[in-house]
Design a protein around this motif. Structure first.
Motif: not given
Length: 185
Positions: A158-185
């Motif tokens: 919700x706070x990401x309005x207007x942003x561009x995210x890359x799945x390869x970005x480590x910060x995005x991957x960390x936030x995704x893993x924490x928020x969704x409680x998943x492990x990423x390879x």
């Protein structure tokens, strides 16, 4: 939609360098990547409840970045994705009922990737790079970036309005893993 996607993939292969660009292929890519998204959003906007924000996440590509032009080529495709990114940022500023986000999923193992690898090097001089990515297992399974799309559609974004995210970005991957409680390879 399969026909439209096949037609876009063919147009993309025809746009590798300046001498290959045709007006028809260029317009197909602009229509498919920018205009189609804008028209779809326009019509979906009417269905947003008055008391809720909607989330629009569009699929972009790293090759749309002027700062990341290591591969070169794909002039029309890059321009169409850059236009989509710009449209997304404008939508975020001008439409308060929508959270608009652009998402770059990375290089995903799809049917389009297989088609690209079948393109003769005379039409696509960089095709060997795509073969190498495939041989060395560098293509992501679709399920990985799908988690990114799930995150973008959730309240976490919700706070990401207007942003561009890359799945390869480590910060995005960390936030995704924490928020969704998943492990990423």
């Amino acid at each position: 939609m399969g026909c439209a996607c096949d037609e876009l993939a063919e147009s993309e292969k025809n746009q590798w360098e300046l001498s290959f660009i045709s007006k028809d292929d260029f317009m197909k890519l602009l229509h498919g990547n920018r205009d189609f998204s804008a028209l779809l959003i326009k019509h979906l906007h009417a269905f947003l409840p008055d008391d809720r924000r909607g989330v629009i996440a569009v699929l972009s590509a790293r090759v749309a970045s002027i700062g990341d032009n290591r591969l070169g080529g794909w002039i029309s495709y890059r321009a169409s994705k850059a236009a989509l990114n710009h449209f997304t940022r404008l939508l975020a500023k001008e439409e308060p009922a929508i959270t608009a986000i652009a998402f770059r999923p990375g290089i995903v193992d799809t049917a389009m990737q297989a088609e690209i690898r079948e393109t003769p090097s005379s039409r696509f001089p960089q095709v060997e790079r795509w073969h190498q990515w495939h041989r060395t297992g560098q293509l992501r399974p679709p399920s990985e970036p799908a988690l990114g799309v799930l995150w973008l559609a959730s309240d976490f974004a919700r706070d990401a309005n207007g942003q561009l995210f890359s799945f390869t970005d480590e910060q995005f991957r960390k936030r995704l893993a924490v928020d969704l409680q998943v492990e990423l390879s």
